[in-house]
Write an enzyme that holds these catalytic residues in place. Structure first.
Site, PDB file in Angstrom:
ATOM      1  N   LYS A 116       0.807  -1.218   0.000  1.00 11.79           N
ATOM      2  CA  LYS A 116       0.000   0.000   0.000  1.00 11.79           C
ATOM      3  C   LYS A 116       0.837   1.264   0.000  1.00 11.79           C
ATOM      4  O   LYS A 116       0.451   2.274  -0.565  1.00 11.79           O
ATOM      5  CB  LYS A 116      -0.957   0.018   1.201  1.00 11.79           C
ATOM      6  CG  LYS A 116      -2.185  -0.825   1.009  1.00 11.79           C
ATOM      7  CD  LYS A 116      -3.285  -0.322   1.934  1.00 11.79           C
ATOM      8  CE  LYS A 116      -4.537  -1.166   1.797  1.00 11.79           C
ATOM      9  NZ  LYS A 116      -5.601  -0.678   2.688  1.00 11.79           N
ATOM     10  N   LYS A 198      -3.790 -10.051  -6.681  1.00 14.83           N
ATOM     11  CA  LYS A 198      -4.990 -10.245  -5.880  1.00 14.83           C
ATOM     12  C   LYS A 198      -6.046  -9.217  -6.260  1.00 14.83           C
ATOM     13  O   LYS A 198      -5.706  -8.046  -6.483  1.00 14.83           O
ATOM     14  CB  LYS A 198      -4.589 -10.070  -4.407  1.00 14.83           C
ATOM     15  CG  LYS A 198      -5.657 -10.341  -3.408  1.00 14.83           C
ATOM     16  CD  LYS A 198      -5.222  -9.857  -2.036  1.00 14.83           C
ATOM     17  CE  LYS A 198      -5.215  -8.349  -1.961  1.00 14.83           C
ATOM     18  NZ  LYS A 198      -4.973  -7.786  -0.635  1.00 14.83           N
ATOM     19  N   LYS A 201      -9.451  -3.452  -4.002  1.00 16.86           N
ATOM     20  CA  LYS A 201     -10.194  -2.210  -4.227  1.00 16.86           C
ATOM     21  C   LYS A 201      -9.313  -1.172  -4.908  1.00 16.86           C
ATOM     22  O   LYS A 201      -9.768  -0.446  -5.784  1.00 16.86           O
ATOM     23  CB  LYS A 201     -10.688  -1.645  -2.885  1.00 16.86           C
ATOM     24  CG  LYS A 201     -11.781  -2.474  -2.244  1.00 16.86           C
ATOM     25  CD  LYS A 201     -12.111  -1.956  -0.839  1.00 16.86           C
ATOM     26  CE  LYS A 201     -12.656  -3.070   0.032  1.00 16.86           C
ATOM     27  NZ  LYS A 201     -12.688  -2.761   1.451  1.00 16.86           N
TER      28      LYS A 201
END
Ligand code: TYM
Length: 332
Positions: A116, A198, A201
């Protein structure tokens, strides 16, 4: 803490960051619904985790109610505890204490943080770094036994166990050690556009073909699946490549079928036969959820009242654990 029932405590949560996708549904919500009668469940909407990356405030408010409505629409019973994380201040308070016992090195090893924060590491928030300590607080506040999640959350639950053990060793039995509950099917759904990654969002926000959203209309589901990546073979053959494997994984998770059965069903079939079958299965699973979701969202006041009520009922339990920890470390 004494549980009101003799069933083992389950705690899980999802971020209201918008764009709830098929991975969230198959890896988490669907399993919560299926097993809800076996456990004493707490299902959380983790808004404090969501603000670790920038959010539009109005969108966050909307996404929070959306997620609550999707929980209920998916079949979470109104008798289960479902609440918004920020409504119980003990989450943030325990998180702070845990942060003071979690070494930086443990947090640095978290793959989700590395992914992230990416190249923006220096500019990412301190909250994003400390995120697993808040997740540990969520779980530990309620003496949780099992945490039903997708594969990507395993590392965070291991960190939760590590910090709980570290504090138990130092202060005596403060915390129950939780275990991840990760299913054999659907625990890691991959992106339709790139089955090496994966389904997430954040990637879905960049590439519209990456994920199927729970609220996608049937024609959108069909279009996205029609464009999903397959293999460079003329038909479905085994061992299949990652794209076809992912489509079969989606199909078998929804249908509750094992690998041998789906291999027999689709071996030698064209990709369009496979994609149509996956689309039919996904649409059949999502349509009733979407209908109930629309009904629930017509009465936001009732939804908010339900969420507030649950937070009020859970607060004494959360505060009991918090007090225990505060006393142990010398804050009371
Ligand atoms: P979040 O919001 O990223 O994801 C919610 C749930 O969906 C699962 N999931 C997937 N499962 C299968 N395939 C995928 N591609 C996929 N993507 C996501 C996740 O594993 C998760 O179960 N940190 C958590 C939220 C959280 C939490 C907690 C969970 C906060 N506190 C306490 C459990 C207990 C998160 O960001 O999930």
């Amino acid at each position: 803490m004494q549980s009101a029932t003799t069933k083992p405590r389950v705690f899980s949560g999802i971020q209201p960051s918008g764009g709830l996708h098929l991975g969230n549904y198959l890896g988490a919500i669907r399993n919560w619904v299926r097993d809800q009668d076996k456990y004493d469940n707490i299902f959380c909407i983790v808004d404090l985790h969501t603000i670790t990356v920038p959010q539009d405030p109005a969108a966050l408010r909307e996404n929070t109610l959306d997620l609550a409505a999707v929980y209920l629409a998916s079949g979470i019973s109104k008798t289960q505890a479902m609440f918004i994380q920020s409504h119980i201040p003990a989450h943030a308070e325990l998180a702070w204490i845990l942060e003071c016992f979690v070494p930086m090195g443990w947090l640095e090893r978290m793959t989700q943080f590395k992914e992230k924060s990416g190249r923006e590491r220096e500019r990412s928030s301190a909250g994003l770094f400390a995120y697993p300590a808040l997740m540990a607080a969520d779980i530990l506040l309620y003496d949780t036994r099992y945490v039903p999640v997708g594969e990507d959350q395993r590392q965070h639950i291991e960190l939760t166990r590590d910090v709980a053990q570290r504090m138990n060793q130092r202060f005596g039995e403060l915390f129950t050690l939780p275990e991840p509950m990760i299913q054999a099917a659907g625990a890691r759904i991959m992106g339709l556009d790139d089955p090496q990654k994966k389904m997430s969002k954040s990637l879905a926000a960049e590439a519209p073909g990456h994920a199927i959203f729970i609220l996608d209309a049937p024609e959108v589901v069909r279009r996205k699946l029609a464009r999903a990546q397959t293999d460079a073979q003329p038909e479905v053959r085994f061992p299949a490549g990652p794209g076809v494997t992912n489509l079969l994984e989606i199909y078998r998770t929804i249908q509750g079928k094992d690998w041998a059965t789906v291999e027999k069903e689709f071996g030698g079939k064209s990709y369009s036969v496979l994609k149509t079958a996956v689309a039919d299965a996904v649409i059949e699973a999502l349509t009733p959820i979407q209908q109930r979701y629309r009904e629930i969202r017509t009465d936001d006041a009732a939804l908010v009242q339900h969420l507030r009520g649950a937070a009020e009922r859970l607060t004494p339990t959360a505060n009991t654990t918090l007090r225990r920890v505060q006393e142990a470390v010398g804050l009371r």
